[in-house]
Motif scaffolding. Structure first.
Motif, short mmCIF file in Angstrom:
data_model
loop_
_atom_site.label_atom_id
_atom_site.label_comp_id
_atom_site.label_asym_id
_atom_site.label_seq_id
_atom_site.Cartn_x
_atom_site.Cartn_y
_atom_site.Cartn_z
N ARG C 237 68.47 31.08 2.94
CA ARG C 237 68.73 31.60 1.60
C ARG C 237 67.80 32.75 1.25
O ARG C 237 68.20 33.73 0.63
N LYS C 241 69.21 36.40 0.41
CA LYS C 241 69.10 36.90 -0.95
C LYS C 241 68.13 38.08 -1.08
O LYS C 241 68.08 38.70 -2.14
N HIS D 171 70.92 24.38 -13.68
CA HIS D 171 71.22 25.61 -12.95
C HIS D 171 70.09 26.62 -13.20
O HIS D 171 69.49 26.61 -14.26
N GLU D 174 67.35 33.65 -14.82
CA GLU D 174 66.31 34.66 -14.62
C GLU D 174 65.08 34.27 -15.44
O GLU D 174 65.19 33.53 -16.41
N PHE D 192 64.11 36.07 -8.27
CA PHE D 192 65.45 35.54 -8.55
C PHE D 192 65.87 34.52 -7.47
O PHE D 192 65.10 33.64 -7.14
N SER D 193 67.06 34.72 -6.94
CA SER D 193 67.64 33.69 -6.09
C SER D 193 66.91 33.49 -4.77
O SER D 193 67.04 32.45 -4.13
N TYR D 197 64.20 31.22 -8.56
CA TYR D 197 65.18 30.24 -9.06
C TYR D 197 64.81 28.82 -8.61
O TYR D 197 64.79 27.88 -9.39
N HIS D 226 71.88 24.63 -4.60
CA HIS D 226 71.05 25.34 -3.63
C HIS D 226 70.30 24.38 -2.72
O HIS D 226 69.13 24.56 -2.44
N GLU D 229 66.94 22.87 -4.28
CA GLU D 229 65.82 23.66 -4.81
C GLU D 229 64.49 23.28 -4.15
O GLU D 229 63.48 23.07 -4.81
N GLY D 272 75.31 28.24 -2.37
CA GLY D 272 74.48 29.37 -1.99
C GLY D 272 73.48 29.11 -0.90
O GLY D 272 72.53 29.88 -0.72
N HIS D 273 73.64 28.03 -0.16
CA HIS D 273 72.66 27.72 0.89
C HIS D 273 73.39 27.09 2.06
O HIS D 273 73.30 25.89 2.30
N ASP D 296 79.04 28.59 -5.23
CA ASP D 296 78.31 29.53 -6.10
C ASP D 296 79.06 30.86 -6.20
O ASP D 296 78.44 31.92 -6.28
#
Lengths: 359, 359, 359, 359
Positions: C237, C241, D171, D174, D192-193, D197, D226, D229, D272-273, D296
């Motif tokens: 990721r 990203k 979720h 920013e 960010f991502s 995040y 994700h 996290e 997203g992962h 995502d």
């Protein structure tokens, strides 16, 4: 990745089909198209698919059973010699010999003769980097005698392989019907690549190891395909159960485990077994240095094997390059020199994005 | 974890040693002490070690080969019947029947008779939750005939197992010398638990599956030990190579893969194979619901198996509890009822720290 | 395994506690006993436990935050200098310097001064093999200024580390209260080793990498502990990203991914994170060559870390030896020479059974 | 596999861009084309790609930060209410409501008001199955105040979520510039991502858990995307370091570990992962029942996520179906009923070959 080297890749001459007709193996179009045509081809479809899929080099060998299927020593030796001569011509025919190399076919009726043929291939022919033996040597008029490589007379052969510094690939073959009849005749679909191949080669290689061959010839290297013919998965149990108190006469070195030979004398390839869980298990048991990429063309599809390896395998890039290329250069040391075009050890795609490209 | 249930745990009666004398299997003290004494014992050392290692229940079965080793049907049936009677007594002898349950021994000379004996055990005896069959049934005066469970006559037996809703455990046995002589005689250390057991049971179970037995009896459940006798590692290759175009006569359902039976009709146990890489591979291929804890006492050490499972296995606690206990209650449904003390499904150590405690 | 080398192992001098009093970190007896006493000790309990657990060498460093906690440059530089002098004495005090080595403490107020102190440690003092920096340098009267290592002035320091060929270990520190108050004050248990340490060091190291430091100093090597401060898990990721189209001004080389630096310029250790799933994930993402064993004594227990590594970790023996020892000798190249007793690269326990022995 | 359900899928209304203009997030065409257009679209490109990639249902939510970005409570509540009204219309607009469901947007300035809005969505609107909160609620005139969900007043909200039996998805958003300026301003690509995040949501969720929220509301379910996290990777270390002797005032139940909440009250998604090593690590730590598929979109590509899940992931088919579909129906229980078309729990592709088909 680009620059892959594939090691268990079959090729044939028409004379080989007198021993075993592969056209019966699959209906045309089912496994990789026309098996017979694909076996005979080197510089056509095969090379085109290598180009399309990032395979820099294929190490070719006569399709199974080859000389191991000939019960008559004279015929077996003649087939080996003929195949080796033809394979040299094929490998050297391409303007870039860095695309193909060869494994020597050998009759194993007489290990001394086998050593001589291997020596001729390595020293007098061009393009040879190792030998291939298709499991047991059939012998006897009734085709029921199996000559195994852990019999003491084979030391004469192993010593030549060690001296020449070339690995020996132990490849499966079909089972002689009579011997295995009770097991396989009612379930022939299990007798071949689905199960029987792995059973027989796994037993054969473990037989060689436990007979102490690798101890007597510490420079000898043995390779087996199909992600190790079940052995990596059961390595804990194999070593645990090869109990020296129970089997005091087992010749293998008393202070070693089967596990200890992997990475220096024992190696596996991915041929015909494009399974991520199996590869991860093998890496945990044997380490990445013990594993080499292979396809098993034309019994397997070149893109299937390459897409799996290039895109699906969740391993570090260093390990990917070792398995895909570098280990082959360490194990088959003759690949690094002439006439193979001084294949470069350590090739690496600096740009990671190239991992996703097959071309 | 506490509350583990172990499923492939051997026990014997002196009469069983007339079929096969296990005292030769290992020098005294080498594998778990005195094998003969440990096989005969239930409520002494065995129970004490269960207590010390968090094993709530052992499902006992007569040690291999049991009736499968008797070529005479009358003797085989008598041994099965005697063993089942004695095992009922052992299992029910303890003041808490929640500590032991039983698998029925069966002669497989006559599948109808086997079904009858299984029905008697389940319906008339107490403590039975399934059956165990030690690979092929030896038959014939020369001990060279092998009767396999995928022969059509066995449907009469499978239908009873399905009707009674009890699983059948396929357990290895030693190989009859003559048949396998060519393969094993020069490397006897490979003929048994190190390799031969897995080869023979793996082929036998795949034979049953590919013969369509699980399709004809969709309620039937088959269990094999030793982390699946190599099958999980090669599952990709097995399914890939059981090519229907090549083998149109293979009876297994045309729209299924071997993979599809795991978790509902096919299960494996960890008996005698305390290997984390193998377990992780099996979980990736089969899923946690297909795997059940077992030890293989007294051929394996109870603390070795339990320390591995309780402390070394890197899996989620939910999967640990499923493999260690819950799956056994789902597969061997009779464990959940009387007389086993209404073994509780879903037992869970709320306090994670208990995972690290074996007691 | 025997011969392990541990790299993130804390030690202290009483003067260090003026910066940060670790005695408040844990009630006595809770985490590895008396933290203060264990930090001060080198040749007593610490060495005894190393002997008992197969730790051949510990690379020692002043406990966090050390000079990074001193906002006054003069005091920070004095503490670093004092600590390095005392650490040299400790490391060389043992009759066998092969048991201990040292990381230099550095004030990072002035990168040029830091380079000078590192040069003195490596060239004039004995026993130093690298440097340690405890995250950001506190500065300013209010303790609220954080000086990070990716600021351009630090290039003067990185060039010295590269020239001397010594790695820099980025170690966590406690957060300056005011800056992080909004995040941590209501949940202080998360501010330290449970979460905050990894957040801050992970950001710091990724800041260094994305600032192009490793590109400008291609011989520089950075090490982080705790299984990589979350980075290996999110490496896909992170690289995905760090979108160059979105962030065209990011200084890192345009044709590289963060992934590409591991194994040559970026390394992780196992300190304080004895988790098999995390290690397997890191091996799949980074490869075994990127990972080194460490304990984090006395904040972690020596036997806990060693039993996990020696007995629980399901990886190939070659990888185990690389992670446990050989990689440390590759990355901290000065460990291989005097005065560390010419620590032998490639040590290997030939007898596999020794893996299970910690002594 | 067919029948996948995706849970973290963004959608927007033009009014949302007054809070945060996503068009700056990426140059057009870089990440999934035109972000703004793709966020506004439901039944066009989005649905077409769902059809092409085996996504049966998307659970939609207003794109981040939504109401969390509005410091004025009145504006935040109005945005939430407006978005929920519009989302109901979108979800119900399709002739088959089984293709879309909704998460309620909520202002978290006033937890009582948030509970009321959630109750309205669930009881009075159609198509809602849970709530989404984008990390902390911005408050204060200077945008520098962060309201977190572990503050005691939020219990009034959690009790409503528990009562309504709907999960709350936490979720990322920013970071408010001023607060995090010292950390991120010199390395905005990490804010960010790529990193920030995960840091902020990971801390927020662990804050909720360690504050005892899940203990006070044992029916409450929290979801994060994700791949968790970072938390699964460090779960061993997190639990190890949340030392109760050191932090006696931490409110979480004294006999529980963070680990113990996964699978019943804590869940992660793959949004997203799309990393196999991370997924395997999460499965080993949390078990398959704790993980749910998500994409995502439109910040990620639908085919990228689906090809990875359908073809690359080396897990058992039962786990694949649980992660791809069944777990969503267990966790978001309202998905199983009207008006979502009575989405069928336990859908399974009987023919394994369908795994390879995305359509």
């Amino acid at each position: 990745m680009l620059g892959k080297i594939a090691l268990e890749e079959a090729w044939a001459i028409p004379e080989n089909f007198q021993v075993y007709d592969v056209s019966s193996l699959a209906p045309k179009g089912v496994i990789g198209g026309d098996l017979t045509a694909n076996l005979l081809d080197v510089h056509g479809t095969r090379l085109q698919q290598m180009d399309e899929n990032g395979v820099e080099m294929m190490v070719l060998s006569l399709s199974s059973p080859g000389p191991q299927g000939a019960t008559d020593p004279v015929k077996a030796e003649a087939l080996a010699s003929l195949a080796n001569k033809r394979l040299e011509a094929e490998v050297m025919a391409h303007s870039n010999p860095g695309r193909f190399a060869a494994l020597a076919s050998l009759s194993m009726h007489d290990p001394v003769q086998a050593g001589g043929e291997l020596r001729r291939c390595i020293n007098e022919r061009k393009g040879f980097v190792g030998a291939i033996i298709n499991d047991f040597q059939s012998a006897g008029d009734d085709k029921n005698t199996m000559l195994f490589l852990d019999r003491p007379e084979c030391d004469a052969f192993w010593s030549v392989a060690e001296e020449l510094d070339v690995p020996v690939y132990i490849h499966p073959r079909e089972a002689t019907p009579l011997v295995f009849e009770q097991m396989w005749k009612d379930r022939p679909w299990l007798a071949f690549s689905a199960l029987g191949y792995a059973h027989r080669v796994g037993m054969h290689v473990l037989g060689i190891v436990t007979a102490g061959v690798l101890d007597r010839f510490p420079g000898l290297r043995i390779v087996m395909g199909h992600m190790g013919e079940h052995i990596p998965y059961d390595l804990y149990r194999i070593d645990h159960k090869l109990n020296r108190a129970r089997f005091p006469d087992m010749p293998m070195a008393k202070d070693k485990l089967v596990r200890d030979y992997f990475g220096t004398q024992l190696f596996i390839t991915t041929s015909g077994h494009f399974s991520t869980p199996a590869l991860l298990c093998a890496m945990q048991e044997l380490g990445a240095k013990s594993i080499m990429f292979s396809i098993d063309y034309p019994f397997e599809s070149i893109p299937n094997g390459c897409v799996w390896f290039d895109e699906h395998v969740p391993i570090a890039s260093r390990d990917l390059v070792d398995i895909g290329r570098n280990n082959a250069l360490r194990v088959f040391t003759r690949l690094r020199g002439s006439p193979h075009g001084e294949v470069e050890y350590g090739l690496y795609n600096k740009d990671w994005s190239k991992r996703l490209e097959r071309r």
